[in-house]
Design a protein around this motif. Sequence first.
Motif, PDB file in Angstrom:
ATOM      1  N   TRP A   1      60.598  86.744   9.467  1.00  0.00           N
ATOM      2  CA  TRP A   1      59.581  85.646   9.006  1.00  0.00           C
ATOM      3  C   TRP A   1      61.341  84.491  10.236  1.00  0.00           C
ATOM      4  CZ3 TRP A   1      55.452  84.553   8.471  1.00  0.00           C
ATOM      5  CH2 TRP A   1      54.755  85.424   8.022  1.00  0.00           C
ATOM      6  N   HIS A   2      62.780  84.435   9.845  1.00  0.00           N
ATOM      7  CA  HIS A   2      63.201  83.925   9.996  1.00  0.00           C
ATOM      8  C   HIS A   2      63.304  83.985  11.581  1.00  0.00           C
ATOM      9  CE1 HIS A   2      66.084  82.787   6.148  1.00  0.00           C
ATOM     10  NE2 HIS A   2      66.241  84.509   6.252  1.00  0.00           N
ATOM     11  N   ALA A   3      63.032  84.996  12.264  1.00  0.00           N
ATOM     12  CA  ALA A   3      62.835  85.105  13.486  1.00  0.00           C
ATOM     13  C   ALA A   3      61.802  84.315  13.737  1.00  0.00           C
ATOM     14  CB  ALA A   3      62.804  86.498  14.154  1.00  0.00           C
ATOM     15  N   TYR A   4      60.729  83.652  13.622  1.00  0.00           N
ATOM     16  CA  TYR A   4      59.113  83.707  13.202  1.00  0.00           C
ATOM     17  C   TYR A   4      59.455  81.950  13.817  1.00  0.00           C
ATOM     18  CZ  TYR A   4      54.725  81.265  12.557  1.00  0.00           C
ATOM     19  OH  TYR A   4      53.863  80.417  12.671  1.00  0.00           O
ATOM     20  N   GLU A   5      60.343  81.391  12.800  1.00  0.00           N
ATOM     21  CA  GLU A   5      60.442  80.380  12.092  1.00  0.00           C
ATOM     22  C   GLU A   5      61.130  79.687  13.807  1.00  0.00           C
ATOM     23  OE1 GLU A   5      62.456  80.300   8.872  1.00  0.00           O
ATOM     24  OE2 GLU A   5      60.716  79.977   7.891  1.00  0.00           O
ATOM     25  N   LEU A   6      62.105  80.280  14.059  1.00  0.00           N
ATOM     26  CA  LEU A   6      63.234  79.890  14.694  1.00  0.00           C
ATOM     27  C   LEU A   6      62.969  79.711  15.702  1.00  0.00           C
ATOM     28  CD1 LEU A   6      66.102  79.373  15.278  1.00  0.00           C
ATOM     29  CD2 LEU A   6      66.765  81.401  15.340  1.00  0.00           C
ATOM     30  N   THR A   7      61.585  81.165  16.417  1.00  0.00           N
ATOM     31  CA  THR A   7      61.015  80.589  18.026  1.00  0.00           C
ATOM     32  C   THR A   7      60.671  79.407  17.621  1.00  0.00           C
ATOM     33  OG1 THR A   7      61.408  83.428  18.064  1.00  0.00           O
ATOM     34  CG2 THR A   7      59.479  81.937  19.508  1.00  0.00           C
ATOM     35  N   GLU A   8      59.844  79.344  16.538  1.00  0.00           N
ATOM     36  CA  GLU A   8      58.503  78.433  16.400  1.00  0.00           C
ATOM     37  C   GLU A   8      58.742  77.013  16.445  1.00  0.00           C
ATOM     38  OE1 GLU A   8      56.456  76.819  12.693  1.00  0.00           O
ATOM     39  OE2 GLU A   8      54.673  77.020  14.787  1.00  0.00           O
ATOM     40  N   ALA A   9      60.749  76.681  16.594  1.00  0.00           N
ATOM     41  CA  ALA A   9      61.438  75.280  16.167  1.00  0.00           C
ATOM     42  C   ALA A   9      61.801  75.661  17.696  1.00  0.00           C
ATOM     43  CB  ALA A   9      62.399  75.505  15.200  1.00  0.00           C
ATOM     44  N   VAL A  10      62.759  76.069  18.497  1.00  0.00           N
ATOM     45  CA  VAL A  10      63.291  76.536  20.038  1.00  0.00           C
ATOM     46  C   VAL A  10      62.125  76.085  20.821  1.00  0.00           C
ATOM     47  CG1 VAL A  10      64.130  78.248  21.319  1.00  0.00           C
ATOM     48  CG2 VAL A  10      64.841  77.907  18.976  1.00  0.00           C
ATOM     49  N   VAL A  11      61.120  76.501  20.456  1.00  0.00           N
ATOM     50  CA  VAL A  11      60.039  76.395  21.925  1.00  0.00           C
ATOM     51  C   VAL A  11      60.118  75.541  21.069  1.00  0.00           C
ATOM     52  CG1 VAL A  11      57.631  76.958  22.351  1.00  0.00           C
ATOM     53  CG2 VAL A  11      59.369  78.256  21.827  1.00  0.00           C
ATOM     54  N   ARG A  12      59.078  73.974  20.018  1.00  0.00           N
ATOM     55  CA  ARG A  12      58.882  72.715  20.337  1.00  0.00           C
ATOM     56  C   ARG A  12      60.428  71.913  20.848  1.00  0.00           C
ATOM     57  NH1 ARG A  12      55.609  72.004  15.561  1.00  0.00           N
ATOM     58  NH2 ARG A  12      54.429  73.156  15.350  1.00  0.00           N
ATOM     59  N   MET A  13      61.885  72.416  20.955  1.00  0.00           N
ATOM     60  CA  MET A  13      62.485  72.239  20.871  1.00  0.00           C
ATOM     61  C   MET A  13      62.697  71.729  22.618  1.00  0.00           C
ATOM     62  SD  MET A  13      65.725  72.659  18.529  1.00  0.00           S
ATOM     63  CE  MET A  13      66.696  71.058  18.265  1.00  0.00           C
ATOM     64  N   VAL A  14      62.229  72.406  23.675  1.00  0.00           N
ATOM     65  CA  VAL A  14      62.848  73.706  24.316  1.00  0.00           C
ATOM     66  C   VAL A  14      61.083  73.092  24.928  1.00  0.00           C
ATOM     67  CG1 VAL A  14      62.284  75.036  26.385  1.00  0.00           C
ATOM     68  CG2 VAL A  14      63.761  75.336  24.800  1.00  0.00           C
ATOM     69  N   ARG A  15      60.185  73.007  24.880  1.00  0.00           N
ATOM     70  CA  ARG A  15      58.885  72.380  25.166  1.00  0.00           C
ATOM     71  C   ARG A  15      59.079  71.255  25.054  1.00  0.00           C
ATOM     72  NH1 ARG A  15      54.447  75.629  23.333  1.00  0.00           N
ATOM     73  NH2 ARG A  15      54.871  76.259  24.892  1.00  0.00           N
ATOM     74  N   GLY A  16      59.884  70.175  24.729  1.00  0.00           N
ATOM     75  CA  GLY A  16      59.847  68.849  24.727  1.00  0.00           C
ATOM     76  C   GLY A  16      60.210  68.206  25.666  1.00  0.00           C
ATOM     77  N   ARG A  17      61.240  68.952  25.835  1.00  0.00           N
ATOM     78  CA  ARG A  17      62.244  68.837  27.601  1.00  0.00           C
ATOM     79  C   ARG A  17      61.386  68.798  28.162  1.00  0.00           C
ATOM     80  NH1 ARG A  17      67.714  67.213  28.718  1.00  0.00           N
ATOM     81  NH2 ARG A  17      68.038  67.996  30.733  1.00  0.00           N
ATOM     82  N   GLN A  18      60.936  69.338  28.575  1.00  0.00           N
ATOM     83  CA  GLN A  18      59.157  69.505  29.894  1.00  0.00           C
ATOM     84  C   GLN A  18      60.850  70.069  30.842  1.00  0.00           C
ATOM     85  OE1 GLN A  18      56.057  69.590  29.669  1.00  0.00           O
ATOM     86  NE2 GLN A  18      56.604  69.227  26.984  1.00  0.00           N
ATOM     87  N   ALA A  19      60.686  70.592  31.186  1.00  0.00           N
ATOM     88  CA  ALA A  19      61.982  70.804  32.235  1.00  0.00           C
ATOM     89  C   ALA A  19      61.031  72.615  32.996  1.00  0.00           C
ATOM     90  CB  ALA A  19      63.451  71.963  31.757  1.00  0.00           C
ATOM     91  N   PRO A  20      60.800  72.333  34.353  1.00  0.00           N
ATOM     92  CA  PRO A  20      60.109  72.714  35.284  1.00  0.00           C
ATOM     93  C   PRO A  20      60.781  73.960  35.602  1.00  0.00           C
ATOM     94  CG  PRO A  20      60.230  70.617  36.394  1.00  0.00           C
ATOM     95  CD  PRO A  20      60.765  70.504  34.648  1.00  0.00           C
ATOM     96  N   TYR A  21      62.298  74.050  35.689  1.00  0.00           N
ATOM     97  CA  TYR A  21      63.045  74.810  35.975  1.00  0.00           C
ATOM     98  C   TYR A  21      62.820  75.671  34.817  1.00  0.00           C
ATOM     99  CZ  TYR A  21      66.915  73.612  33.357  1.00  0.00           C
ATOM    100  OH  TYR A  21      67.710  73.256  32.254  1.00  0.00           O
ATOM    101  N   LEU A  22      62.862  75.368  33.843  1.00  0.00           N
ATOM    102  CA  LEU A  22      62.627  76.335  32.687  1.00  0.00           C
ATOM    103  C   LEU A  22      61.653  77.398  32.617  1.00  0.00           C
ATOM    104  CD1 LEU A  22      64.187  77.382  29.963  1.00  0.00           C
ATOM    105  CD2 LEU A  22      62.867  75.902  28.780  1.00  0.00           C
ATOM    106  N   ARG A  23      60.569  76.519  32.659  1.00  0.00           N
ATOM    107  CA  ARG A  23      58.558  77.381  32.626  1.00  0.00           C
ATOM    108  C   ARG A  23      59.390  78.532  33.420  1.00  0.00           C
ATOM    109  NH1 ARG A  23      56.649  72.269  31.660  1.00  0.00           N
ATOM    110  NH2 ARG A  23      56.707  71.999  34.248  1.00  0.00           N
TER     111      ARG A  23
END
Length: 174
Positions: free
Chosen positions: A28-50
């Motif tokens: 559950w910690h990993a689920y929560e952390l993944t969700e938060a990190v994905v939202r943070m990274v997605r907010g950045r919209q870095a094409p090289y990251l995708r």
Amino acid sequence: MDATRLVAQAERVLGGDPQPEEVIAEAWHAYELTEAVVRMVRGRQAPYLRESVAGARGVRGEDSVSIPGQPAGRVGGVPPSLAELLPPAETFGGGRTAVLTGAGASRVAQLTTVRHPERALAALDALLVGIGRALIGLIGTAADEQAYWQCVEALDAVEEANDQLRSLGRGGPG
């Protein structure tokens, strides 16, 4: 705290001799952390990251990703209380206290930044794979139906977190 450091905390817990309750809590910690990190990274919209997440060997960015002014723990859809998701102590013959020590109520509440998105996402992916394997082992040894279903629910959360990582790699909505 940086996402990669939070993943390392989970790896230390799982690297010992974790009790079933600890494995479920880490899922559950990993689920929560993944969700938060994905939202943070997605907010950045870095094409090289995708491209990097999708497996291409692209430019390695060293940019930090964070959400200024947003309290930790509000980044993702964090369940109201990790204790509500844990099995009762008698389910696996142990107590809950071990689950909540070290990790605190939720690691995602400590998340403040993602300094190296590619490293954080790769570490999360490896963590989710390890937790998934541990949960599969627990499913096979569950003492009763309640323990079995709690492991299955935790495994579903891990698979959903993996889906979020794959979606980020494709540039999808998640």
